[in-house]
Design a protein around this motif. Structure first.
Motif, mmCIF file in Angstrom:
data_model
loop_
_atom_site.group_PDB
_atom_site.id
_atom_site.type_symbol
_atom_site.label_atom_id
_atom_site.label_comp_id
_atom_site.label_asym_id
_atom_site.label_seq_id
_atom_site.Cartn_x
_atom_site.Cartn_y
_atom_site.Cartn_z
ATOM 1 N N ARG A 184 0.826 -1.209 0.000
ATOM 2 C CA ARG A 184 0.000 0.000 0.000
ATOM 3 C C ARG A 184 0.858 1.257 0.000
ATOM 4 O O ARG A 184 0.324 2.357 -0.123
ATOM 5 C CB ARG A 184 -0.928 0.002 1.222
ATOM 6 C CG ARG A 184 -1.979 -1.104 1.171
ATOM 7 C CD ARG A 184 -2.993 -0.940 2.288
ATOM 8 N NE ARG A 184 -3.677 0.344 2.203
ATOM 9 C CZ ARG A 184 -4.709 0.599 1.387
ATOM 10 N NH1 ARG A 184 -5.154 -0.355 0.580
ATOM 11 N NH2 ARG A 184 -5.277 1.786 1.380
ATOM 12 N N ARG A 185 2.153 1.103 0.103
ATOM 13 C CA ARG A 185 3.024 2.268 0.020
ATOM 14 C C ARG A 185 3.440 2.453 -1.440
ATOM 15 O O ARG A 185 3.551 1.485 -2.189
ATOM 16 C CB ARG A 185 4.243 2.093 0.920
ATOM 17 C CG ARG A 185 5.230 1.045 0.462
ATOM 18 C CD ARG A 185 6.331 0.873 1.481
ATOM 19 N NE ARG A 185 7.416 0.039 0.977
ATOM 20 C CZ ARG A 185 8.432 -0.378 1.717
ATOM 21 N NH1 ARG A 185 8.488 -0.042 2.993
ATOM 22 N NH2 ARG A 185 9.384 -1.120 1.183
ATOM 23 N N PRO A 186 3.665 3.711 -1.876
ATOM 24 C CA PRO A 186 3.970 3.974 -3.280
ATOM 25 C C PRO A 186 5.143 3.145 -3.801
ATOM 26 O O PRO A 186 6.198 3.044 -3.149
ATOM 27 C CB PRO A 186 4.284 5.467 -3.290
ATOM 28 C CG PRO A 186 3.492 6.017 -2.158
ATOM 29 C CD PRO A 186 3.540 4.954 -1.102
ATOM 30 N N GLY A 187 4.943 2.547 -4.981
ATOM 31 C CA GLY A 187 5.977 1.777 -5.646
ATOM 32 C C GLY A 187 6.152 2.282 -7.060
ATOM 33 O O GLY A 187 5.583 3.299 -7.452
ATOM 34 N N PHE A 188 6.939 1.556 -7.866
ATOM 35 C CA PHE A 188 7.234 2.048 -9.211
ATOM 36 C C PHE A 188 6.029 1.971 -10.138
ATOM 37 O O PHE A 188 5.947 2.691 -11.135
ATOM 38 C CB PHE A 188 8.429 1.299 -9.813
ATOM 39 C CG PHE A 188 8.115 -0.091 -10.328
ATOM 40 C CD1 PHE A 188 7.642 -0.278 -11.622
ATOM 41 C CD2 PHE A 188 8.319 -1.203 -9.527
ATOM 42 C CE1 PHE A 188 7.378 -1.553 -12.105
ATOM 43 C CE2 PHE A 188 8.054 -2.482 -10.001
ATOM 44 C CZ PHE A 188 7.575 -2.650 -11.297
ATOM 45 N N ALA A 189 5.059 1.101 -9.825
ATOM 46 C CA ALA A 189 3.851 1.002 -10.634
ATOM 47 C C ALA A 189 2.649 0.860 -9.719
ATOM 48 O O ALA A 189 2.755 0.335 -8.601
ATOM 49 C CB ALA A 189 3.926 -0.185 -11.595
ATOM 50 N N GLU A 190 1.502 1.340 -10.197
ATOM 51 C CA GLU A 190 0.264 1.278 -9.419
ATOM 52 C C GLU A 190 -0.783 0.471 -10.182
ATOM 53 O O GLU A 190 -0.981 0.691 -11.380
ATOM 54 C CB GLU A 190 -0.261 2.681 -9.163
ATOM 55 C CG GLU A 190 -1.555 2.731 -8.345
ATOM 56 C CD GLU A 190 -2.064 4.144 -8.137
ATOM 57 O OE1 GLU A 190 -3.078 4.298 -7.440
ATOM 58 O OE2 GLU A 190 -1.443 5.085 -8.672
ATOM 59 N N LEU A 191 -1.418 -0.464 -9.489
ATOM 60 C CA LEU A 191 -2.557 -1.187 -10.059
ATOM 61 C C LEU A 191 -3.765 -0.264 -9.947
ATOM 62 O O LEU A 191 -4.248 0.006 -8.859
ATOM 63 C CB LEU A 191 -2.797 -2.495 -9.303
ATOM 64 C CG LEU A 191 -4.040 -3.301 -9.717
ATOM 65 C CD1 LEU A 191 -3.993 -3.696 -11.181
ATOM 66 C CD2 LEU A 191 -4.192 -4.534 -8.821
ATOM 67 N N VAL A 192 -4.246 0.218 -11.094
ATOM 68 C CA VAL A 192 -5.292 1.232 -11.092
ATOM 69 C C VAL A 192 -6.681 0.622 -11.222
ATOM 70 O O VAL A 192 -7.636 1.063 -10.580
ATOM 71 C CB VAL A 192 -5.049 2.244 -12.242
ATOM 72 C CG1 VAL A 192 -6.101 3.342 -12.207
ATOM 73 C CG2 VAL A 192 -3.659 2.838 -12.150
ATOM 74 N N SER A 193 -6.808 -0.403 -12.056
ATOM 75 C CA SER A 193 -8.122 -1.033 -12.232
ATOM 76 C C SER A 193 -7.953 -2.484 -12.624
ATOM 77 O O SER A 193 -6.913 -2.888 -13.157
ATOM 78 C CB SER A 193 -8.950 -0.293 -13.297
ATOM 79 O OG SER A 193 -8.344 -0.403 -14.569
ATOM 80 N N LEU A 194 -8.997 -3.265 -12.361
ATOM 81 C CA LEU A 194 -8.973 -4.698 -12.651
ATOM 82 C C LEU A 194 -10.399 -5.180 -12.878
ATOM 83 O O LEU A 194 -11.288 -4.915 -12.064
ATOM 84 C CB LEU A 194 -8.352 -5.456 -11.462
ATOM 85 C CG LEU A 194 -8.335 -6.976 -11.509
ATOM 86 C CD1 LEU A 194 -7.455 -7.467 -12.650
ATOM 87 C CD2 LEU A 194 -7.842 -7.550 -10.184
ATOM 88 N N THR A 195 -10.627 -5.863 -13.993
ATOM 89 C CA THR A 195 -11.940 -6.431 -14.272
ATOM 90 C C THR A 195 -11.785 -7.898 -14.639
ATOM 91 O O THR A 195 -10.797 -8.293 -15.267
ATOM 92 C CB THR A 195 -12.647 -5.693 -15.436
ATOM 93 O OG1 THR A 195 -11.857 -5.822 -16.625
ATOM 94 C CG2 THR A 195 -12.834 -4.235 -15.120
ATOM 95 N N MET A 196 -12.765 -8.699 -14.252
ATOM 96 C CA MET A 196 -12.769 -10.130 -14.557
ATOM 97 C C MET A 196 -14.190 -10.556 -14.874
ATOM 98 O O MET A 196 -15.139 -10.111 -14.233
ATOM 99 C CB MET A 196 -12.216 -10.938 -13.381
ATOM 100 C CG MET A 196 -10.845 -10.507 -12.913
ATOM 101 S SD MET A 196 -10.164 -11.562 -11.610
ATOM 102 C CE MET A 196 -9.763 -13.030 -12.563
ATOM 103 N N SER A 197 -14.323 -11.416 -15.875
ATOM 104 C CA SER A 197 -15.638 -11.907 -16.255
ATOM 105 C C SER A 197 -15.514 -13.349 -16.740
ATOM 106 O O SER A 197 -14.523 -13.708 -17.379
ATOM 107 C CB SER A 197 -16.236 -11.032 -17.354
ATOM 108 O OG SER A 197 -17.548 -11.440 -17.672
ATOM 109 N N THR A 198 -16.512 -14.159 -16.430
ATOM 110 C CA THR A 198 -16.504 -15.566 -16.821
ATOM 111 C C THR A 198 -17.648 -15.858 -17.783
ATOM 112 O O THR A 198 -18.739 -15.291 -17.660
ATOM 113 C CB THR A 198 -16.629 -16.475 -15.577
ATOM 114 O OG1 THR A 198 -15.559 -16.180 -14.680
ATOM 115 C CG2 THR A 198 -16.554 -17.942 -15.959
ATOM 116 N N ILE A 199 -17.385 -16.738 -18.748
ATOM 117 C CA ILE A 199 -18.384 -17.167 -19.726
ATOM 118 C C ILE A 199 -18.643 -18.650 -19.487
ATOM 119 O O ILE A 199 -18.021 -19.523 -20.108
ATOM 120 C CB ILE A 199 -17.880 -16.927 -21.154
ATOM 121 C CG1 ILE A 199 -17.392 -15.484 -21.299
ATOM 122 C CG2 ILE A 199 -18.967 -17.236 -22.184
ATOM 123 C CD1 ILE A 199 -16.517 -15.253 -22.497
#
Length: 361
Positions: A184-199
């Motif tokens: 949770r502390r700042p790093g070189f990259a940030e995960l901004v969004s994530l989506t998952m869907s199943t068929i």
């Protein structure tokens, strides 16, 4: 899903030596016509290096590159696609023992090629639940070991029940391991969004023609996705069932990518690179990118064709490659997506905040 305050502290990889397609063709392992059609250059081959050993090397590199100690990790997630060692044994505990992560919750994930996306989701929830002011529902569970999560994926496909060169018309299999730490502390990259869907209606695509019991691995029957997918497509032709499921895969990919970009406040035009599954040129160009209106040059296919499809790690090998070759800058957004048996479709957007010292030439 908009992700908040989840950062990549460090990234490590173990990439075995590649075997060229020319050598595989010369040895009679890879049909020349398939090699010409797929566009592959090589696949990484680990020989007899065990998958858990590769995972351990990637994880150690990750800690060497970060300011974290293994003791600060409260969650260890180990997605994998192929067998890791003796049946009934679990590889994540080998890492836990060797890295001295005694207090971490260690879990193996069997979620196919989308396993690292599933691990991202679980790790993000884990970190959010332990944020200052969060209520976990279990008093006394917060502590220094909850400050970070370690995600590791590793596979060695050089086994008797899998032919890496003839597994599918869409890919050849490459070995290797990658690992990343999330905090949770700042790093070189940030995960901004994530989506998952199943068929779910496409579930049969990767098992068609195979019995559910006894499990094929217990009978010595090799894994071959090509024959299963062909059987499913034939069933579509003869019975008229499943065609909508095949159409829905591509539509779901477009929807997942669109949602991930919208939640990240970005667009396809603003994304610096697109990191898909490592697949054949046709599958990447027609099956993935055409639906998004993107050319092959916007993707990491040129790198992916040198290592093969590694299972759950493709996108993170590509991320490490982009960083180490100077192709990313602070402020860049990268889009990752994956299509896996299930059928599961996942997409994620990362923002690069800085180029870490270990990635500089």
């Amino acid at each position: 899903m908009r992700i908040r305050d989840v950062y990549v502290e460090s990234l490590g990889t173990f990439v075995p030596e590649p075997m060229s397609v020319e050598e595989a063709v010369a040895r009679g392992w890879y049909p020349a016509e398939d090699a010409a059609a797929g566009g592959w250059l090589s696949a990484t081959v680990a020989g007899d290096i065990e998958a858990p050993e590769m995972a351990l090397r990637a994880a150690r590199q990750t800690f060497e590159r970060s300011g974290l100690s293994p003791g600060s990790v409260g969650l260890l997630l180990y997605p994998d696609c192929w067998h890791q060692g003796p049946e009934g044994w679990h590889p994540q505990y080998h890492l836990q023992r060797q890295l001295l992560m005694d207090d971490a919750l260690a879990v193996e994930l069997k979620h196919g090629c989308t396993g690292m996306f599933s691990a991202l989701r679980l790790a993000a929830d884990h970190l959010a639940a332990r944020a200052p002011g969060a209520t976990t529902g279990t008093p006394g569970t917060e502590g220094p070991g909850d400050a970070a999560a370690l995600l590791v994926t590793s596979d060695n496909y050089g086994t008797p029940l899998l032919d890496r060169w003839r597994q599918s018309a869409e890919f050849i299999m490459g070995d290797g391991a990658c690992a990343l730490t999330l905090t949770r502390r700042p790093g070189f990259a940030e995960l901004v969004s994530l989506t998952m869907s199943t068929i779910p209606e496409a579930e049969e695509l990767h098992r068609c023609g195979e019995p559910l019991f006894p499990p094929t691995v217990t009978t010595g029957r090799p894994l071959n996705f090509a024959s299963r997918i062909d059987a499913f497509k034939q069933k579509v032709v003869t019975e008229g069932l499943g065609s909508l499921a095949l159409f829905k895969i591509q539509k779901t990919l477009v929807d997942c990518v669109g949602q991930a970009l919208e939640e990240a406040g970005s667009t396809l035009e603003e994304v610096a690179w697109v990191l898909p599954n490592n697949a054949s040129k046709e599958q990447t160009e027609v099956g993935f990118l055409a639906a998004l209106g993107l050319p092959l040059s916007r993707s990491t296919w040129e790198y992916g064709r040198t290592i093969g499809h590694t299972g759950a790690g493709d996108q993170f090998f590509s991320l490490a490659h982009l960083l180490s070759t100077g192709r990313l800058s602070a402020g860049d957004h990268v889009l990752m997506f994956s299509v896996a048996p299930g059928v599961t479709v996942s997409a994620a957007v990362f923002k690069i905040h800085s180029i870490p010292d270990w990635a500089r030439p």
